[in-house]
Design an enzyme around this catalytic site. Structure first.
Site, PDB file in Angstrom:
ATOM      1  N   ALA A 637      -1.532  -1.875   2.091  1.00 34.54           N
ATOM      2  CA  ALA A 637      -0.503  -0.961   1.608  1.00 34.54           C
ATOM      3  C   ALA A 637       0.805  -1.347   2.257  1.00 34.54           C
ATOM      4  CB  ALA A 637      -0.890   0.454   1.973  1.00 34.54           C
ATOM      5  N   PHE A 640       6.473  -0.244   0.014  1.00 34.35           N
ATOM      6  CA  PHE A 640       6.933   0.102  -1.325  1.00 34.35           C
ATOM      7  C   PHE A 640       5.795   0.281  -2.329  1.00 34.35           C
ATOM      8  CE2 PHE A 640      10.415  -2.127   0.738  1.00 34.35           C
ATOM      9  CZ  PHE A 640      11.472  -1.270   0.505  1.00 34.35           C
ATOM     10  N   GLU A 642       1.289  -0.802  -3.262  1.00 32.42           N
ATOM     11  CA  GLU A 642       0.090  -1.529  -2.888  1.00 32.42           C
ATOM     12  C   GLU A 642       0.337  -3.041  -2.835  1.00 32.42           C
ATOM     13  OE1 GLU A 642      -0.444   0.957  -5.282  1.00 32.42           O
ATOM     14  OE2 GLU A 642      -1.412   2.294  -3.829  1.00 32.42           O
ATOM     15  N   ASP A 754      10.971  -8.124  14.101  1.00 30.18           N
ATOM     16  CA  ASP A 754       9.707  -7.361  14.085  1.00 30.18           C
ATOM     17  C   ASP A 754       8.514  -8.303  14.210  1.00 30.18           C
ATOM     18  OD1 ASP A 754       8.031  -5.234  13.995  1.00 30.18           O
ATOM     19  OD2 ASP A 754       8.245  -4.846  11.848  1.00 30.18           O
TER      20      ASP A 754
HETATM   21  P1  AMP Z   1       3.049  -5.926   4.262  1.00 30.32           P
HETATM   22  O1  AMP Z   1       3.699  -4.929   3.388  1.00 30.32           O
HETATM   23  O2  AMP Z   1       3.633  -7.289   4.116  1.00 30.32           O
HETATM   24  O3  AMP Z   1       2.949  -5.480   5.680  1.00 30.32           O
HETATM   25  O4  AMP Z   1       1.525  -6.054   3.726  1.00 30.32           O
HETATM   26  C1  AMP Z   1       0.589  -5.053   3.927  1.00 30.32           C
HETATM   27  C2  AMP Z   1      -0.809  -5.664   4.119  1.00 30.32           C
HETATM   28  O5  AMP Z   1      -1.167  -6.416   2.973  1.00 30.32           O
HETATM   29  C3  AMP Z   1      -0.862  -6.667   5.273  1.00 30.32           C
HETATM   30  O6  AMP Z   1      -1.114  -6.052   6.494  1.00 30.32           O
HETATM   31  C4  AMP Z   1      -1.996  -7.549   4.843  1.00 30.32           C
HETATM   32  O7  AMP Z   1      -3.234  -6.980   5.202  1.00 30.32           O
HETATM   33  C5  AMP Z   1      -1.877  -7.565   3.339  1.00 30.32           C
HETATM   34  N1  AMP Z   1      -1.108  -8.744   2.895  1.00 30.32           N
HETATM   35  C6  AMP Z   1       0.216  -8.809   2.698  1.00 30.32           C
HETATM   36  N2  AMP Z   1       0.561 -10.048   2.291  1.00 30.32           N
HETATM   37  C7  AMP Z   1      -0.574 -10.763   2.240  1.00 30.32           C
HETATM   38  C8  AMP Z   1      -0.865 -12.115   1.901  1.00 30.32           C
HETATM   39  N3  AMP Z   1       0.084 -12.969   1.551  1.00 30.32           N
HETATM   40  N4  AMP Z   1      -2.139 -12.517   1.946  1.00 30.32           N
HETATM   41  C9  AMP Z   1      -3.105 -11.643   2.338  1.00 30.32           C
HETATM   42  N5  AMP Z   1      -2.880 -10.372   2.677  1.00 30.32           N
HETATM   43  C10 AMP Z   1      -1.632  -9.925   2.633  1.00 30.32           C
END
Ligand code: AMP
Length: 992
Positions: A637, A640, A642, A754
């Site tokens: 999640a 913004f 999923e 961050d």
């Molecule tokens: P974020 O909004 O970028 O923090 O994404 C939320 C969660 O989605 C992350 O903590 C990951 O577990 C998963 N995630 C985001 N981008 C990727 C990606 N490129 N490949 C695999 N999992 C992802």
């Protein structure tokens, strides 16, 4: 054939060797009593003519026709011996076996009243051989009995029963024979006697002709072997043979006849191949159509010759098609691969017309031309992998000299190319060569051959150097001069790099009486360094020589005539401050490559600088059509919306797994732009350790950001799931990747703000990539973000004090965060500062407390963490330094063996020493849960360890024995027990 003979053809089928063949049997008649139609004049014995005692001729009418029969009927008389002898029957040579077919009637003895005692119902058949007709002389003794003949059906008074019996008379060898019928008291009539032999008729089998043959072999031989002759234009390896059986049947043909080359079998004959067809070998196959590119010959062709301009290679089958010479290779191009190294690649496409062959190879000829004079390149130029016999359509050319014209001729060859040089050249033959003329216009930087000290003073050195001339000499050669103090043992080493446009320099502001090391290298106009560099050592004067004392200070900042670009690079050498003594670092510990500093760098552009943020998106991200994106599963999640795992299948791209970030419905325009700003930032980066942007969907209602998919997800979770299971080497490898990504970002002047393990993603190859670039993320997205007194939201535990205090976010503050990430990695995703509050953390940091070394952390790694957490940000190492150091550690894994001191009381902190309320643990499972080792609860119970008192008694070996095998887990439990025993445990973190 006998004029009276009647031919009768009998058909039979014989199975021979699994093949049914149709056979015809023919009968040749030697004697036919009924067919003669007249009185036969057969001899009867005894000779009493006219009496009723012997055989007599009776003319009968049967079915309306007259026939002569012999009858005898002396049933009332004793000792009957009545003979009936035929006329002399001529035998055919080889007919040693004849069939005697009899038709007769015998009266039932019971039909004679009172005479049945002497009455007989059989008669005897005799034969006697003779070379001549002996007329009427008859002697019983000359006859041999053939058979006693009994009727199948006897004739009663009112019903006539005709019997037919056939007997064989064998082993006949003389010119003829007689048959005789002996009556011994029967009442009978001989209606017909037919004597015949059988033949196998003349036949043609499998292209072999066999003559008509009398059935059966010689004496006692069932089969007669018959030799055949092959039909015209047919031959056979083994002479054809067949066997004629006693029954006049052909069996077992041996040796097959086959049509000769140029002929095919049609209806048991061999016929010429038709025009346009050929047959090369003896066989029963049909003639084949002449193959392509051959001449159409007249009938009966053994082979089809090649048509004009077509050939057969020596290894080609003579029956195969003919092929033409290949046409020239197409699209011959030269691509410069390494200009300065005089390398290019020639590549071409296969010829349009391969002449119908697949054995195409190529040869490349090189000629070098100076002006109009050309000559073969010979050894001077290297062609790799080879200059001929190339199967691939490319060749690497190296050692080319600049400014010369080279002509490359690429020729296509095939198995028939050897015919190209034979015979008169034909105008319609396509050329097999392609030619290309090219020249490399680059300037080879000259090679510096020697360095000289021209003048020196207390604080300056004048140097010059010589270069090996190159042809042509580049108009303006620049040089890179690097120098440093020779015995620089300090923590800080200064390298000075000068880019000079002359081959001499005067360097001022040096220390008196000090040795300096100089390295000089020529640069090409493109800025690439030429061959090897030369290194030399020169020393400034210790005292001012008299001759110079008056001259005073020789130079100022300007260096005579040469435009000088000066780059001074100061490298912090991190001094090893391990508690345990290790070898002192030497000058080789300098982990800085000055060439890196010369690279022109791309700088990150803040999307906010664009008036219209959509323009930034357009510039930095490629648009993807939503139909090319398939969402498969929610994996996380984001702020913004999923995050999905999915598939990107866009035209011209390899289909692959992607992560898809979505924007929740009901967003404002501002939120949409904030969401997409991450893509505008990410799209500017291209590095192995930065998450790659595949593209964006902006032109449709549901905006999406599509990035590469990282199978192992976020690093913090990944490590928590593998607590204690990964070796330090692997963990340091992961840190190295993160540092490389951060170096790239800092080179681009991008400050992440961050950096934390939760924002690092891990793929299948355990490659770590920095992610999370949203502009608003520090404010909104990160759950760790905390409002500070200075305003804004900051992930306190990861953020450098100056950034918390007065929002001074720099690459140096990113380095602090990197130190925290290193700690997270070594502690397998443990929360930094555990459950201390943000306030406690800030207080501790301000009081110079730092996180303690995680368990099993290599000392060198912990030292680097501490450097990252230096209060003075200018003293913190920079990312290039961190990358180099980690690289060095990975190259010598020995360096990871020294483990930093570990204090279980502070590292496993509060929960390991007592329950959450400060009281001792009430149960083993509560204690195990507090140290996150609940998975071993059952092991403890099964081993009977059920109270904390029992736990406190446990030694390392006991822990191992109850089934805790992983070294990390073993240590965690052991250290915790140690901490439980120590009632004086403190709750402080490690002080630097
Ligand atoms: P974020 O909004 O970028 O923090 O994404 C939320 C969660 O989605 C992350 O903590 C990951 O577990 C998963 N995630 C985001 N981008 C990727 C990606 N490129 N490949 C695999 N999992 C992802």
């Amino acid at each position: 054939m006998d004029s009276r003979g009647i031919k009768r053809l009998l058909f039979s089928y014989v199975l021979i060797n699994g093949i049914f063949i149709t056979l015809q049997t023919k009968e040749e008649v030697l004697l036919d009593m009924r067919a003669s139609g007249s009185e036969l004049g057969w001899l009867t014995w005894p000779y009493e003519q006219g009496s009723k005692q012997g055989w007599e001729v009776v003319q009968r009418s049967l079915n309306g026709s007259q026939l002569y029969t012999y009858t005898v009927c002396n049933v009332g008389e004793h000792e009957q011996d009545n003979w009936l002898r035929t006329t002399f029957i001529q035998r055919r040579p080889s007919a040693s076996r004849v069939f005697v077919e009899l038709q007769f009637i015998v009266r039932d003895c019971n039909s004679f009243d009172g005479s049945s005692l002497t009455c007989k119902e059989t008669f005897n058949l005799f034969s006697s051989e003779s070379d001549a007709d002996i007329g009427t002389s008859f002697r019983k003794g000359q006859f041999k009995k053939v058979a006693t003949i009994a009727p199948d059906e006897i004739t009663s008074r009112n019903e006539l029963r005709i019997n037919t019996e056939t007997r064989v008379v064998e082993s006949l060898s003389r010119k003829g024979f007689y048959l005789a019928f002996q009556d011994i008291g029967a009442c009978m009539a001989l209606l017909s006697v037919r004597v015949y032999y059988k033949t196998c008729p003349a036949t043609v089998k499998s292209l072999a002709a066999f003559p008509e043959t009398v059935a059966g072999g010689g004496v006692n031989q069932a089969l007669r072997e018959v030799a055949g002759a092959c039909a015209k234009n047919a031959v056979s390896e083994e002479s054809p043979r067949i066997y004629c059986t006693m029954d006049g049947e052909w069996v077992v043909p041996v040796g097959q006849c086959q049509c000769m080359p140029g002929y095919e079998a049609v209806n048991d004959t061999c016929r010429d191949c038709q025009p346009g067809f050929f047959k090369a070998f003896v066989s029963n196959d049909a003639c084949e159509l002449c193959p392509v590119n051959t001449k159409q010959l007249s009938s009966g062709a053994l082979l089809c010759l090649c048509a004009e301009d077509f050939y057969r290679a020596p290894d080609d089958p003579t029956t195969g098609p003919c092929s033409g010479l290949p046409s020239a290779p197409r699209e011959l191009v030269a691509t410069t691969t390494q200009l300065a190294a005089g390398k290019l690649q020639l590549s071409w496409s296969p010829p349009e017309d391969t002449g119908g062959r697949s054995d195409i190879s190529y040869s490349v000829e090189c000629r070098r031309c100076e002006g109009t004079a050309c000559q073969p390149c010979g050894e001077k130029v290297r062609l790799e992998p080879a200059s001929s016999g190339l199967m691939d359509t490319r060749v690497e050319v190296s050692e080319l000299e600049p400014h010369l014209n080279y002509t490359f001729t690429v020729e296509a060859h095939s198995g028939v190319s050897l015919f190209a040089s034979q015979g008169a050249p034909r105008s319609n033959r396509p050329p097999s060569t392609s030619t290309l003329t090219t020249a490399l216009h680059y300037t080879d930087p000259p090679k510096v051959t020697s360095m000289r000290l021209d003048e020196r003073s207390l604080t300056s050195l004048s140097l010059s150097w010589a270069v090996a001339p190159r042809r042509p000499m580049p108009q303006s050669t620049r040089y890179k001069l690097t120098y440093r103090k020779k015995d620089d043992n300090l923590d800080v080493t200064t390298y000075t790099v000068l880019i000079l446009e002359k081959s001499s320099v005067q360097i001022s502001d040096l220390s008196p009486g000090t040795a300096y090391l100089f390295r000089v290298q020529a640069l090409s106009p493109e800025g690439s360094p030429g061959g090897s560099s030369i290194e030399d050592e020169f020393e400034t004067l210790t005292e001012v020589p008299l001759s110079q004392s008056n001259t005073g200070v020789i130079f100022g900042a300007a260096v005579g005539g040469a435009a000088m670009l000066m780059i001074v690079v100061v490298v912090l050498l991190i001094r090893k401050r391990r508690r345990r003594s290790h070898t002192r670092q030497g000058p080789e510990d300098t982990y800085f490559s000055s060439s890196e500093q010369l690279k022109p760098l791309k700088t990150y552009v803040d999307p906010h600088t664009y008036e219209d943020p959509n323009m930034a998106i357009l510039k930095f991200a490629s648009e993807i059509h939503p139909s090319h994106v398939t969402k498969q599963k929610v994996i996380g999640a984001g702020e913004f919306g999923e995050v999905y795992r999915g598939i990107l299948k866009a035209p011209g791209r390899k289909e692959g797994a992607v992560a898809i970030k979505t924007l929740k419905p009901g967003y404002s325009e501002k939120q949409r732009q904030d969401f997409l700003s991450e893509a505008s930032i990410m799209g500017q980066f291209s590095h192995q350790n930065i998450i790659r942007l595949e593209g964006v969907v902006t032109k449709f209602k549901h905006a999406m950001i599509v990035t590469e998919y990282m199978e192992n997800g976020a690093l913090d979770k990944y490590l928590k799931d593998r607590d204690g299971e990964m070796p330090s080497f692997q963990l340091v490898g992961m840190m190295h990747g993160i540092a490389a990504g951060m170096k790239y970002l800092s080179d681009m002047s991008y400050v992440h703000r961050d950096l934390a393990a939760r924002n690092i993603l891990v793929n299948n190859n355990l490659e770590c990539k920095v992610s999370d670039f949203g502009l608003s993320r520090v404010l909104e997205d990160d759950p760790e973000g905390t409002y500070t007194t200075s305003g804004g939201k900051i992930p306190i535990r990861w953020t450098a004090p100056e950034a918390i205090a007065y929002r001074k976010f720099t690459s140096a503050s990113d380095v602090w965060s990197f130190g925290i990430v290193m700690w997270e990695v070594m502690a397998f995703g443990e929360r930094p500062y555990w459950d201390m509050s943000n306030c406690e953390v800030m207080k501790a940091i301000n009081e110079a407390f730092r996180l303690p070394a995680p368990m099993d952390c290599p000392s060198a790694v912990y030292q680097l963490m501490l450097q990252c957490w230096l209060q003075d940000r200018s003293k913190r190492p920079r990312f290039p330094d961190i990358v180099s150091l980690l690289d060095k550690l990975l190259r010598s894994p020995e360096s990871l063996k020294a483990i930093a001191d570990f204090d279980p009381r502070v590292s496993i902190r509060l929960p390991s020493t007592s329950g959450s309320d400060g009281s001792p643990f009430r149960s083993v499972s509560e204690w195990l849960e507090s140290i996150k080792m609940s998975q071993y609860s059952e092991n403890f119970t099964c081993a009977g360890v059920v109270t904390m008192d029992q736990v406190l008694q446990m030694k390392n070996v006991d822990i191992k024995n109850i089934g805790v095998r992983l070294p990390g887990h073993l240590k965690r439990i052991a250290y915790s027990i140690l901490g439980l025993k120590d009632q004086t445990s403190t709750l402080s973190v490690f002080a630097v």
